[in-house]
Motif scaffolding. Structure first.
Motif, mmCIF file in Angstrom:
data_model
loop_
_atom_site.group_PDB
_atom_site.id
_atom_site.type_symbol
_atom_site.label_atom_id
_atom_site.label_comp_id
_atom_site.label_asym_id
_atom_site.label_seq_id
_atom_site.Cartn_x
_atom_site.Cartn_y
_atom_site.Cartn_z
ATOM 1 N N ALA A 72 -67.764 47.414 58.100
ATOM 2 C CA ALA A 72 -66.512 47.186 58.828
ATOM 3 C C ALA A 72 -65.409 46.692 57.896
ATOM 4 C CB ALA A 72 -66.738 46.192 59.969
ATOM 5 N N SER A 73 -65.751 45.808 56.976
ATOM 6 C CA SER A 73 -64.732 45.298 56.050
ATOM 7 C C SER A 73 -64.137 46.422 55.217
ATOM 8 C CB SER A 73 -65.332 44.238 55.128
ATOM 9 O OG SER A 73 -65.701 43.111 55.874
ATOM 10 N N ARG A 74 -64.975 47.332 54.746
ATOM 11 C CA ARG A 74 -64.469 48.462 53.959
ATOM 12 C C ARG A 74 -63.594 49.368 54.820
ATOM 13 N NH1 ARG A 74 -61.568 50.540 51.772
ATOM 14 N NH2 ARG A 74 -61.679 52.409 50.551
ATOM 15 N N PHE A 75 -64.029 49.618 56.052
ATOM 16 C CA PHE A 75 -63.235 50.452 56.947
ATOM 17 C C PHE A 75 -61.877 49.809 57.224
ATOM 18 C CE2 PHE A 75 -67.540 51.834 58.847
ATOM 19 C CZ PHE A 75 -67.681 52.841 57.921
ATOM 20 N N ILE A 90 -59.066 36.652 56.745
ATOM 21 C CA ILE A 90 -60.358 35.992 56.843
ATOM 22 C C ILE A 90 -61.103 36.529 58.064
ATOM 23 C CG2 ILE A 90 -61.535 33.783 57.188
ATOM 24 C CD1 ILE A 90 -59.142 32.425 55.866
ATOM 25 N N ASN A 91 -62.372 36.865 57.867
ATOM 26 C CA ASN A 91 -63.234 37.250 58.971
ATOM 27 C C ASN A 91 -63.498 35.999 59.802
ATOM 28 O OD1 ASN A 91 -65.225 38.246 60.657
ATOM 29 N ND2 ASN A 91 -66.684 38.640 59.019
ATOM 30 N N TYR A 92 -63.188 36.049 61.085
ATOM 31 C CA TYR A 92 -63.334 34.881 61.963
ATOM 32 C C TYR A 92 -64.536 35.003 62.894
ATOM 33 C CZ TYR A 92 -61.609 30.973 64.822
ATOM 34 O OH TYR A 92 -61.470 29.791 65.490
ATOM 35 N N GLY A 93 -65.135 36.193 62.972
ATOM 36 C CA GLY A 93 -66.333 36.377 63.777
ATOM 37 C C GLY A 93 -66.209 37.511 64.768
ATOM 38 N N PHE A 94 -67.126 37.504 65.730
ATOM 39 C CA PHE A 94 -67.193 38.566 66.734
ATOM 40 C C PHE A 94 -67.403 37.949 68.108
ATOM 41 C CE2 PHE A 94 -68.383 40.578 62.810
ATOM 42 C CZ PHE A 94 -67.799 41.825 62.876
ATOM 43 N N ASN A 95 -66.749 38.512 69.107
ATOM 44 C CA ASN A 95 -67.036 38.136 70.485
ATOM 45 C C ASN A 95 -68.235 38.905 71.009
ATOM 46 O OD1 ASN A 95 -64.955 36.281 70.782
ATOM 47 N ND2 ASN A 95 -63.517 37.819 71.500
ATOM 48 N N LYS A 96 -68.399 40.142 70.545
ATOM 49 C CA LYS A 96 -69.450 41.002 71.060
ATOM 50 C C LYS A 96 -69.764 42.075 70.025
ATOM 51 C CE LYS A 96 -70.223 44.204 74.899
ATOM 52 N NZ LYS A 96 -69.631 44.781 76.112
ATOM 53 N N ILE A 97 -71.045 42.367 69.870
ATOM 54 C CA ILE A 97 -71.492 43.477 69.026
ATOM 55 C C ILE A 97 -72.627 44.168 69.777
ATOM 56 C CG2 ILE A 97 -72.525 44.189 66.832
ATOM 57 C CD1 ILE A 97 -71.567 41.450 65.704
ATOM 58 N N ARG A 98 -72.559 45.496 69.846
ATOM 59 C CA ARG A 98 -73.637 46.271 70.445
ATOM 60 C C ARG A 98 -73.972 47.434 69.515
ATOM 61 N NH1 ARG A 98 -73.887 42.312 72.831
ATOM 62 N NH2 ARG A 98 -73.744 41.950 75.065
ATOM 63 N N THR A 130 -59.694 42.811 67.355
ATOM 64 C CA THR A 130 -59.663 44.246 67.167
ATOM 65 C C THR A 130 -60.929 44.857 67.750
ATOM 66 O OG1 THR A 130 -58.476 43.905 65.084
ATOM 67 C CG2 THR A 130 -59.406 46.074 65.446
ATOM 68 N N GLY A 131 -60.763 45.870 68.572
ATOM 69 C CA GLY A 131 -61.907 46.644 69.021
ATOM 70 C C GLY A 131 -62.319 47.578 67.898
ATOM 71 N N LEU A 132 -63.586 47.521 67.530
ATOM 72 C CA LEU A 132 -64.106 48.339 66.437
ATOM 73 C C LEU A 132 -65.198 49.246 66.977
ATOM 74 C CD1 LEU A 132 -64.705 49.144 63.468
ATOM 75 C CD2 LEU A 132 -66.146 47.092 63.339
ATOM 76 N N THR A 133 -65.062 50.527 66.692
ATOM 77 C CA THR A 133 -66.117 51.499 66.973
ATOM 78 C C THR A 133 -66.500 52.124 65.645
ATOM 79 O OG1 THR A 133 -65.188 51.971 69.158
ATOM 80 C CG2 THR A 133 -66.737 53.595 68.249
ATOM 81 N N ILE A 134 -67.779 52.037 65.292
ATOM 82 C CA ILE A 134 -68.250 52.713 64.087
ATOM 83 C C ILE A 134 -68.928 54.001 64.534
ATOM 84 C CG2 ILE A 134 -69.776 52.625 62.079
ATOM 85 C CD1 ILE A 134 -69.111 49.692 61.792
ATOM 86 N N GLU A 135 -68.283 55.101 64.182
ATOM 87 C CA GLU A 135 -68.706 56.426 64.606
ATOM 88 C C GLU A 135 -69.643 57.057 63.576
ATOM 89 O OE1 GLU A 135 -64.599 57.648 66.908
ATOM 90 O OE2 GLU A 135 -64.823 58.240 64.799
ATOM 91 N N ILE A 136 -70.541 57.895 64.090
ATOM 92 C CA ILE A 136 -71.439 58.685 63.251
ATOM 93 C C ILE A 136 -70.953 60.133 63.310
ATOM 94 C CG2 ILE A 136 -73.821 59.402 62.837
ATOM 95 C CD1 ILE A 136 -74.663 57.010 64.674
ATOM 96 N N GLU A 137 -70.678 60.703 62.162
ATOM 97 C CA GLU A 137 -70.166 62.073 62.129
ATOM 98 C C GLU A 137 -71.118 63.018 62.869
ATOM 99 O OE1 GLU A 137 -67.951 64.746 58.810
ATOM 100 O OE2 GLU A 137 -69.939 64.010 58.238
ATOM 101 N N GLY A 138 -70.559 63.807 63.793
ATOM 102 C CA GLY A 138 -71.328 64.797 64.521
ATOM 103 C C GLY A 138 -72.095 64.267 65.725
ATOM 104 N N ASP A 140 -72.080 62.030 69.473
ATOM 105 C CA ASP A 140 -71.240 61.558 70.571
ATOM 106 C C ASP A 140 -71.316 60.042 70.743
ATOM 107 O OD1 ASP A 140 -70.378 64.139 71.208
ATOM 108 O OD2 ASP A 140 -72.021 64.462 72.619
ATOM 109 N N THR A 141 -72.491 59.460 70.493
ATOM 110 C CA THR A 141 -72.684 58.024 70.663
ATOM 111 C C THR A 141 -72.443 57.328 69.323
ATOM 112 O OG1 THR A 141 -74.335 58.445 72.374
ATOM 113 C CG2 THR A 141 -74.300 56.238 71.419
ATOM 114 N N PRO A 142 -71.592 56.308 69.310
ATOM 115 C CA PRO A 142 -71.323 55.613 68.047
ATOM 116 C C PRO A 142 -72.506 54.764 67.596
ATOM 117 C CG PRO A 142 -70.181 54.525 69.849
ATOM 118 C CD PRO A 142 -70.820 55.765 70.418
ATOM 119 N N ALA A 143 -72.486 54.396 66.343
ATOM 120 C CA ALA A 143 -73.499 53.484 65.809
ATOM 121 C C ALA A 143 -73.377 52.124 66.482
ATOM 122 C CB ALA A 143 -73.349 53.342 64.296
ATOM 123 N N LEU A 144 -72.123 51.667 66.647
ATOM 124 C CA LEU A 144 -71.917 50.359 67.260
ATOM 125 C C LEU A 144 -70.499 50.222 67.771
ATOM 126 C CD1 LEU A 144 -70.175 48.111 65.326
ATOM 127 C CD2 LEU A 144 -72.160 48.486 63.906
#
Length: 155
Positions: A72-75, A90-98, A130-138, A140-144
């Motif tokens: 995520a930091s690189r993205f 500064i990274n302050y944390g996460f409210n939710k990760i799935r 920030t809402g973050l979606t990490i997508e996997i190429e090709g 439909d369902t993201p990694a997280l």
């Protein structure tokens, strides 16, 4: 108007909108192995391609969920604005990760960012959700998906 107030004004226009999509990054077996070594998480589903191919439904090894998250930091470097007068972030944390979908070795990932909230914490600190979606190429369902908190520190 102060630099932080200018940043708030800019971000108010971006609330609820996509603010960037990163470049793709390949998560290959070498990266997975390095992450396993650094984190001391060398479970065979990550580091043993033959066994993972034979004994899992994934067809081979999968990346650690935390490896995908750590990108995520690189993205963010590809997408998120650096404000005039900002001296650090500064990274302050996460409210939710799935973690929604496994990332097989050789997959390419990218980050997609949506600005959800901003809050001026002081004359030198701006908090952003920030809402973050990490997508996997090709796929439909993201990694997280995650709700990521960060602080922008101003002069």
């Amino acid at each position: 108007m102060s630099k932080i107030d200018e940043a708030v004004a800019q971000d108010e226009q971006r609330l609820g909108h996509e603010i960037g999509v990163s470049n793709w990054i390949e998560v290959d077996q070498a990266m997975i192995n390095q992450f396993a070594t650094v984190t001391h998480d060398e479970q065979w589903i990550h580091v043993d391609p033959k066994r993972a191919a034979a004994e899992t439904p994934f067809g081979g090894t999968i990346a650690h969920g935390f490896l995908s998250l750590s990108l995520a930091s690189r993205f963010a470097y590809d997408c998120l604005p650096v404000y005039d007068g900002q001296v650090m972030g500064i990274n302050y944390g996460f409210n939710k990760i799935r973690f929604l979908s496994p990332v097989t070795a050789g997959s390419r990932l990218r980050g997609r960012f949506v600005l959800r909230d901003i809050k001026k914490r002081s004359e030198k600190e701006l908090q952003r959700e920030t809402g973050l979606t990490i997508e996997i190429e090709g796929k439909d369902t993201p990694a997280l998906v995650a709700e990521w908190l960060s602080l922008s520190i101003f002069e």
